[in-house]
Design a protein around this motif. Structure first.
Motif, PDB file in Angstrom:
ATOM      1  N   TYR A  54       0.861  -1.184   0.000  1.00 15.36           N
ATOM      2  CA  TYR A  54       0.000   0.000   0.000  1.00 15.36           C
ATOM      3  C   TYR A  54       0.899   1.237   0.000  1.00 15.36           C
ATOM      4  CZ  TYR A  54      -3.598  -3.375   1.225  1.00 15.36           C
ATOM      5  OH  TYR A  54      -4.449  -4.445   1.211  1.00 15.36           O
ATOM      6  N   THR A  55       0.781   2.054  -1.049  1.00 12.76           N
ATOM      7  CA  THR A  55       1.698   3.181  -1.208  1.00 12.76           C
ATOM      8  C   THR A  55       0.954   4.506  -1.355  1.00 12.76           C
ATOM      9  OG1 THR A  55       1.792   2.938  -3.621  1.00 12.76           O
ATOM     10  CG2 THR A  55       3.409   1.719  -2.333  1.00 12.76           C
ATOM     11  N   LEU A  56       1.599   5.544  -0.884  1.00 14.47           N
ATOM     12  CA  LEU A  56       1.173   6.919  -1.104  1.00 14.47           C
ATOM     13  C   LEU A  56       2.257   7.582  -1.931  1.00 14.47           C
ATOM     14  CD1 LEU A  56      -0.843   9.216  -0.436  1.00 14.47           C
ATOM     15  CD2 LEU A  56       0.594   9.753   1.539  1.00 14.47           C
ATOM     16  N   ARG A  57       1.877   8.143  -3.091  1.00 18.04           N
ATOM     17  CA  ARG A  57       2.872   8.685  -4.010  1.00 18.04           C
ATOM     18  C   ARG A  57       2.735  10.200  -4.131  1.00 18.04           C
ATOM     19  NH1 ARG A  57       5.626   4.875  -7.051  1.00 18.04           N
ATOM     20  NH2 ARG A  57       5.050   2.727  -6.554  1.00 18.04           N
ATOM     21  N   LEU A  58       3.748  10.815  -4.723  1.00 18.13           N
ATOM     22  CA  LEU A  58       3.932  12.257  -4.687  1.00 18.13           C
ATOM     23  C   LEU A  58       2.834  13.043  -5.407  1.00 18.13           C
ATOM     24  CD1 LEU A  58       5.697  14.691  -3.908  1.00 18.13           C
ATOM     25  CD2 LEU A  58       6.967  14.337  -6.040  1.00 18.13           C
ATOM     26  N   LEU A  59       2.465  12.619  -6.621  1.00 16.22           N
ATOM     27  CA  LEU A  59       1.556  13.409  -7.453  1.00 16.22           C
ATOM     28  C   LEU A  59       0.104  12.987  -7.208  1.00 16.22           C
ATOM     29  CD1 LEU A  59       3.605  13.309 -10.787  1.00 16.22           C
ATOM     30  CD2 LEU A  59       3.627  15.070  -9.000  1.00 16.22           C
ATOM     31  N   PRO A  60      -0.705  13.848  -6.600  1.00 16.55           N
ATOM     32  CA  PRO A  60      -2.093  13.495  -6.251  1.00 16.55           C
ATOM     33  C   PRO A  60      -3.051  13.645  -7.430  1.00 16.55           C
ATOM     34  CG  PRO A  60      -1.634  15.709  -5.500  1.00 16.55           C
ATOM     35  CD  PRO A  60      -0.356  15.211  -6.146  1.00 16.55           C
ATOM     36  N   ILE A  61      -2.802  12.893  -8.499  1.00 13.60           N
ATOM     37  CA  ILE A  61      -3.635  13.033  -9.705  1.00 13.60           C
ATOM     38  C   ILE A  61      -4.311  11.721 -10.078  1.00 13.60           C
ATOM     39  CG2 ILE A  61      -2.382  14.979 -10.690  1.00 13.60           C
ATOM     40  CD1 ILE A  61      -0.785  13.009 -12.371  1.00 13.60           C
ATOM     41  N   GLY A  62      -4.483  10.846  -9.108  1.00 16.80           N
ATOM     42  CA  GLY A  62      -5.138   9.577  -9.412  1.00 16.80           C
ATOM     43  C   GLY A  62      -4.580   8.472  -8.544  1.00 16.80           C
ATOM     44  N   GLY A  63      -4.728   7.266  -8.999  1.00 16.27           N
ATOM     45  CA  GLY A  63      -4.230   6.105  -8.274  1.00 16.27           C
ATOM     46  C   GLY A  63      -4.402   4.869  -9.126  1.00 16.27           C
ATOM     47  N   TYR A  64      -4.007   3.733  -8.595  1.00 20.63           N
ATOM     48  CA  TYR A  64      -4.134   2.493  -9.360  1.00 20.63           C
ATOM     49  C   TYR A  64      -3.983   1.286  -8.442  1.00 20.63           C
ATOM     50  CZ  TYR A  64       0.989   2.652  -9.100  1.00 20.63           C
ATOM     51  OH  TYR A  64       2.289   2.722  -8.651  1.00 20.63           O
ATOM     52  N   VAL A  65      -4.489   0.158  -8.919  1.00 18.20           N
ATOM     53  CA  VAL A  65      -4.238  -1.135  -8.305  1.00 18.20           C
ATOM     54  C   VAL A  65      -3.500  -1.966  -9.346  1.00 18.20           C
ATOM     55  CG1 VAL A  65      -5.251  -3.256  -7.399  1.00 18.20           C
ATOM     56  CG2 VAL A  65      -6.264  -1.049  -6.816  1.00 18.20           C
ATOM     57  N   ARG A  66      -2.273  -2.365  -9.016  1.00 16.40           N
ATOM     58  CA  ARG A  66      -1.472  -3.145  -9.969  1.00 16.40           C
ATOM     59  C   ARG A  66      -1.738  -4.621  -9.721  1.00 16.40           C
ATOM     60  NH1 ARG A  66       4.046  -4.785 -10.455  1.00 16.40           N
ATOM     61  NH2 ARG A  66       4.564  -3.846  -8.452  1.00 16.40           N
ATOM     62  N   MET A  67      -2.428  -5.240 -10.668  1.00 14.55           N
ATOM     63  CA  MET A  67      -2.801  -6.648 -10.548  1.00 14.55           C
ATOM     64  C   MET A  67      -1.852  -7.517 -11.349  1.00 14.55           C
ATOM     65  SD  MET A  67      -6.912  -6.241 -11.071  1.00 14.55           S
ATOM     66  CE  MET A  67      -7.645  -4.635 -10.748  1.00 14.55           C
ATOM     67  N   ALA A  68      -1.571  -8.697 -10.828  1.00 14.74           N
ATOM     68  CA  ALA A  68      -0.694  -9.634 -11.523  1.00 14.74           C
ATOM     69  C   ALA A  68      -1.299 -10.011 -12.861  1.00 14.74           C
ATOM     70  CB  ALA A  68      -0.480 -10.883 -10.678  1.00 14.74           C
ATOM     71  N   GLY A  69      -0.487  -9.974 -13.889  1.00 16.87           N
ATOM     72  CA  GLY A  69      -0.927 -10.391 -15.216  1.00 16.87           C
ATOM     73  C   GLY A  69      -1.462  -9.267 -16.068  1.00 16.87           C
ATOM     74  N   GLU A  70      -1.753  -8.095 -15.472  1.00 19.46           N
ATOM     75  CA  GLU A  70      -2.197  -6.967 -16.291  1.00 19.46           C
ATOM     76  C   GLU A  70      -1.061  -6.491 -17.190  1.00 19.46           C
ATOM     77  OE1 GLU A  70      -5.647  -4.223 -14.744  1.00 19.46           O
ATOM     78  OE2 GLU A  70      -3.939  -4.154 -13.385  1.00 19.46           O
ATOM     79  N   ASP A  71       0.128  -6.472 -16.634  1.00 19.18           N
ATOM     80  CA  ASP A  71       1.337  -6.160 -17.396  1.00 19.18           C
ATOM     81  C   ASP A  71       2.200  -7.410 -17.400  1.00 19.18           C
ATOM     82  OD1 ASP A  71       0.646  -3.411 -17.713  1.00 19.18           O
ATOM     83  OD2 ASP A  71       1.221  -3.125 -15.617  1.00 19.18           O
ATOM     84  N   PRO A  72       3.070  -7.571 -18.411  1.00 18.17           N
ATOM     85  CA  PRO A  72       3.950  -8.739 -18.433  1.00 18.17           C
ATOM     86  C   PRO A  72       4.769  -8.813 -17.148  1.00 18.17           C
ATOM     87  CG  PRO A  72       4.052  -7.549 -20.510  1.00 18.17           C
ATOM     88  CD  PRO A  72       3.267  -6.695 -19.577  1.00 18.17           C
TER      89      PRO A  72
END
Length: 420
Positions: A54-72
């Motif tokens: 669970y991460t909080l990142r610098l630019l507050p312009i959205g977010g995402y859930v990185r799921m296995a298999g979505e990207d190689p």
């Protein structure tokens, strides 16, 4: 500073709820979620719970859930590669090290003949130069180390693409859906505090300085007639007054069981159609009802969904002024104006933005949730998925156009800001 803090809180709430929708349905579907991120860019904070970071990142312009298999998957262990590995008490591989092997003197080493981290979950190769081929099973929750970072492997059945079409559809749809649920909840809170609008022909709060207050009308007055015409609902009052801007009208009211006559001259404002309409300066009456608040929460959310589509239709047909489009700067300025009007306006504004985020995300545009859902619908119709490389290219191009649009809208916001 107050506006900035509230903007961060509002956007943090909208994005976190949206991404939580994706996360919870993905996990329920058995999809491995590698990261739940609020914001983009460099990490400000990170904590790992289970298999998800669970991460909080610098630019507050959205977010995402990185799921296995979505990207190689990043790792690719080829035949002939020399790697290190660790075994558990069951003699199964629990950790694979791909580089900087000298840092792991206590590991076992093998020259790979075959390594499958998705389907067979096995590692075969030579531990000794002229020794026999050995084979090890790999645990489903094994990790691999690459560039000094640990990653958990993703067996094929834990990857997004391996799940049934319905599960993938619901996982993507869950984000916008949670924003609609959030809007309903906020509106329910709002109406629980403020009261549910009533259809009774009665006056709510009277605004100071307007004709109603100047003529002695008070909150709770029941309007029986206007200019001799019977009023049966609040809408009857609004319609009649609206049709008579800057005109003298006579009201028959009932207060404390007694009837009175009140004369006043209506005010005037510009209506939605651009024409003048009459006003007297009163709010719609309200009543306290939890069930009514729940119903009003759904009704108000549905109303804003309809208004979003009306706006989109006008945008497509040319009836909408592009200069009215607002980006981050415009939304920031609008939020500042809302904050100055009080908590209840902030609640309404937050609910509206949540509906806006849901509807925009469901548009069938590349890089948005709606674009991904469109590809799933195409897959359902043709019986097989679109090639991942082609879909990724479409989303990449769509994302680039969205970023360009964001820059143009932001530039428009800045011009409007400095030309006021």
């Amino acid at each position: 500073m107050e506006t900035l803090i509230i903007v961060i809180i509002i956007f943090g709430l909208l994005v976190s709820i949206h991404e939580f929708g994706h996360l919870i349905v993905a996990k329920r579907s058995g999809i491995m979620c590698r990261e739940y991120a609020i914001g983009f860019g460099p990490k400000l904070f990170a904590i790992k719970k289970g298999e998800t970071v669970y991460t909080l990142r610098l630019l507050p312009i959205g977010g995402y859930v990185r799921m296995a298999g979505e990207d190689p998957e990043k790792i690719e262990i080829k035949p002939g590669q020399h790697i290190a590995f660790f075994l558990n008490e069951r003699n199964r591989v629990v950790r694979i090290v791909c580089d900087h092997l000298e840092k792991y003197p206590n590991a076992r080493f093998i020259t790979v003949e075959h390594c499958d981290l998705e389907n067979e979950l096995c590692l075969t190769g030579y531990e000794e130069e002229e020794g026999p081929i050995v084979r090890y099973a790999i645990e489903r929750d094994a990790t691999y180390v690459s560039d000094n970072q640990d990653f958990q492997i993703a067996p094929r059945d834990r990857q997004f693409a391996s799940k049934p079409l319905l599960a993938r559809f619901l996982t993507i749809f869950a984000g916008p859906f949670m924003n609609l649920i959030l809007a309903v909840v906020i509106f329910v809170i709002y109406f629980s505090i403020q009261g549910v609008p009533s259809a009774d022909p009665q006056l709510g709060k009277v605004i100071q300085g307007y004709p109603a207050e100047k003529s002695g009308l008070m909150a709770g007055d029941r309007i029986l007639e206007i200019d001799g015409k019977q009023t049966n609902s609040w809408n009857d009052i609004v319609r009649y007054v609206g049709k008579h801007p800057k005109e003298k009208i006579n009201m028959t009211i009932k207060r404390d069981g007694e009837q009175k006559q009140v004369n006043l001259i209506t005010g005037q404002r510009k209506g939605e159609n651009g024409k003048a309409e009459g006003v007297i300066g009163v709010y719609q009456p309200t009543r306290q009802s939890f069930l009514g608040s729940v119903g009003a929460g759904f009704t108000q959310t549905y109303y804003w969904i309809k208004m979003e589509f009306v706006g989109l239709k006008m945008l497509v047909t040319g009836g909408f002024n592009l200069n009215n489009l607002a980006g981050p700067v415009g939304i920031y300025n609008a939020t500042g104006e809302v904050v100055s009007q009080g908590l209840f306006f902030v609640l309404n504004w937050t609910a509206f933005l949540s509906v806006n985020l849901a509807v925009i995300n469901l548009l069938p545009l590349p890089a948005l949730d709606g674009g991904r859902l469109l590809f799933l619908i195409i897959e359902a119709l043709r019986g097989k998925p679109v090639e991942p490389q082609k879909e990724a290219l479409v989303h990449f191009i769509g994302f680039a156009f969205l970023m360009l649009l964001m820059l143009l809208v932001t530039w428009n916001d800045l011009q409007n800001l400095f030309t006021r």
